[in-house]
Enzyme design. Sequence first.
Site, short mmCIF file in Angstrom:
data_model
loop_
_atom_site.label_atom_id
_atom_site.label_comp_id
_atom_site.label_asym_id
_atom_site.label_seq_id
_atom_site.Cartn_x
_atom_site.Cartn_y
_atom_site.Cartn_z
N LYS A 209 5.36 1.69 -3.11
CA LYS A 209 5.28 3.03 -3.68
C LYS A 209 5.56 2.92 -5.17
O LYS A 209 6.20 1.98 -5.61
CB LYS A 209 6.35 3.93 -3.04
CG LYS A 209 6.04 5.40 -3.12
CD LYS A 209 5.17 5.84 -1.97
CE LYS A 209 4.73 7.26 -2.10
NZ LYS A 209 4.11 7.76 -0.86
N LYS B 111 5.56 3.52 8.30
CA LYS B 111 4.39 4.40 8.47
C LYS B 111 3.12 3.56 8.55
O LYS B 111 2.29 3.72 9.44
CB LYS B 111 4.33 5.36 7.29
CG LYS B 111 3.14 6.30 7.33
CD LYS B 111 2.85 7.00 6.01
CE LYS B 111 4.04 7.56 5.28
NZ LYS B 111 3.67 8.58 4.28
N THR C 298 -4.45 13.59 5.00
CA THR C 298 -3.02 13.73 5.32
C THR C 298 -2.79 15.05 6.07
O THR C 298 -2.12 15.08 7.11
CB THR C 298 -2.15 13.65 4.05
OG1 THR C 298 -2.59 12.55 3.26
CG2 THR C 298 -0.70 13.46 4.40
N LYS D 100 0.85 -1.19 0.00
CA LYS D 100 0.00 0.00 0.00
C LYS D 100 0.87 1.23 0.00
O LYS D 100 1.82 1.34 0.79
CB LYS D 100 -0.89 0.00 1.27
CG LYS D 100 -1.87 1.17 1.31
CD LYS D 100 -3.08 0.90 0.46
CE LYS D 100 -3.87 2.15 0.12
NZ LYS D 100 -3.36 2.86 -1.09
N GLY E 71 -2.68 8.20 -4.43
CA GLY E 71 -1.99 9.39 -4.94
C GLY E 71 -0.76 9.74 -4.12
O GLY E 71 -0.51 9.19 -3.05
N ASP E 72 0.02 10.65 -4.66
CA ASP E 72 1.13 11.30 -3.97
C ASP E 72 1.35 12.58 -4.79
O ASP E 72 0.41 13.03 -5.48
CB ASP E 72 2.38 10.37 -3.96
CG ASP E 72 3.46 10.82 -2.97
OD1 ASP E 72 3.35 10.49 -1.79
OD2 ASP E 72 4.41 11.52 -3.38
N1 GLU Z 1 1.17 9.02 -0.68
C1 GLU Z 1 0.60 9.00 0.63
C2 GLU Z 1 1.68 8.69 1.63
O1 GLU Z 1 2.79 9.12 1.47
C3 GLU Z 1 -0.65 8.15 0.73
C4 GLU Z 1 -0.51 6.73 0.33
C5 GLU Z 1 -1.84 5.96 0.30
O2 GLU Z 1 -2.87 6.52 0.63
O3 GLU Z 1 -1.77 4.78 -0.04
O4 GLU Z 1 1.47 8.07 2.63
#
Ligand code: GLU
Length: 453
Positions: free
Chosen positions: A133, A121, A217, A97, A172-173
Site C-alpha cells: 500500500k 485480502k 469494489t 499489490k 487507487g484508494d
Molecule cells: N485500494 C483498493 C483496496 O483497498 C484496491 C487496491 C488495488 O486495486 O490494487 O483493496
Amino acid sequence: MSSHSARISSTLKGAYEDVLRRNPGEHEFHQSVDEVLGSLGPVVERHPHYVDERVIERLCEPERQIIFRVPWTDDSGKVQINRGFRVEYSSALGPYKGGLRFHPSVLLGTVKFLGFEQIFKNALTGLPIGGGKGGSDFDPKGRSDAEVMRFCQSFMTELYRHLGEYTDVPAGDIGVGGREIGYLFGQYKRITNRYEAGVLTGKGLTWGGSQARTEATGYGTVYFANEMAKHVDRSLDGQRVVVSGSGNVAIYAIEKASEMGGTVVACSDSSGYVVDEAGIDVQLLRDIKEVRRGRIIEYAEARAGNVSFVERGSVWDVPCDVAMPCATQNELDEAAATTLIRNGVQIVAEGANMPSTQGAVRAFQQAGVLFGPGKAANAGGVATSSLEMQQNASRDSWSFERTDERLGEIMRNIHESVVTTAEDYDRPGDYVFGANAAGFTRVADAMLAMGVI
Ligand code: GLU
C-alpha cells in the site's frame, strides 16, 4: 491504548507486544494486527510449525518501507512539500499489490495498517498478488487539475524505480481515481520509455484499463452481502440499506444494491448525510461527486424538499436492515453499532478498509448480526485489478459482462472459503475468523515453502 488485546492467545502475545514496542504510536496499524492475531490462536494450535518458524513475526514486519519527499509547485508559484510512502509488505503470493491513498491524514502507520490488511485480502482472492500500500499526505481537495498533475509527476519521479509489473503494482484508494492514475502512468511511461501497462491498475478503458474495475469494489461488496444473505436464506430484495460515504466504493455499492432490489435510503460524506426514502438517485450522486466534486448537501438541494440533509450527524442513526460502511477506517464505533442493532440491522458488509472499530465488531457479533469484514467483502476491487493485470499480460481486453461475471465468481469463492474455514474450526458464521484464518494460511504456507527470505 491497552498493551494488548484480551483475545490474542498466549502463544501470540509476544509477537503482538513486539509490534507495539517497535511501531510506537501507530494505532491503526496496531488495531489491524490485533484484529488478525486475535483470530489466529486456533490456527497456530493446529499448526504449531507456524509458531516454530516465526511466520507471524515475519509477516508483521514489512519486506520494505519506502518514504520519500514529494516537492511540487502550486498554481501560485509556491513550493509545496508532501511525504510519499510505499510499504511493500509481502510478496509471498505475487508482486506487491494495493492502492495509493492521497489524504491529509496519511501517516506511515496508516499505510502499514492498509498494507497489512491487503496481504490477507489479496490472499483470499485466490489470485497471484502479494500485499502493499502507499500514498501521501497530499490533499487533492480544492486543487486544480494542473496541481494534481504536478504532484503526481513528482510522486512518480521517485516511486517509479520501485515499481514494475513483476515487482509492485499500485492502484487507487481514497483520493486516487482515474485522473491521478492517468498522470501517474503518464510519468512512469515517460521516465522508463516503456508502455508497461501492467505496472498500475485502474487505468482508463482506452489505455489498458479493465472494464468493471471502476465498479468492482462497490459491486463486489454487494455480491458478498448477497452471499451472506443467501447463506441464511435471505435476500437483498426489499431490504432497507444504508451506505456510508459517497466516493467510488459507495456509489457502485448503491448502484448494485438498488439493482438487486434493495432501497438505499442514506449515504454520507465528511460534512454530513442525506436521507432519501425513495432511494438514492445514483446518477445524480455520481454527477455531484465524480463530475462536479461537490458536497453531499448539493444532493439534498437538487432533490428539493424530498430529501433531508443532516449536517455532521452519524449516518448510522438511520434505521436499516443492511449496513455497508464504505467511507474510511473507524467510521463506525461501538455506539453506532449499538444504534444499528437497536434499529434491527441484520447484515453488515464492509466496503471500506477497517471501517468498524473492534468494539463495533464485537457488538455485532454478540448481537448475532452477520458481519462481513472488509478484507473479504471489499476484495472485489483488488481482484478486478488482478484481472486487469491478466488482460495486460496477455495484451487482451475483456467485455464488461465477462469481467463482471468473473468478479461475481471470485466473490462467491471468497465467501465459500471464509465460511468453510470458519466451520472447519468450529466457528460457524464467524466471518472475521474465517477471513483471517483462510487468508493467513495461504500466505503462511507460501512463505514456509520459500524458506527464510
Ligand atoms: N485500494 C483498493 C483496496 O483497498 C484496491 C487496491 C488495488 O486495486 O490494487 O483493496
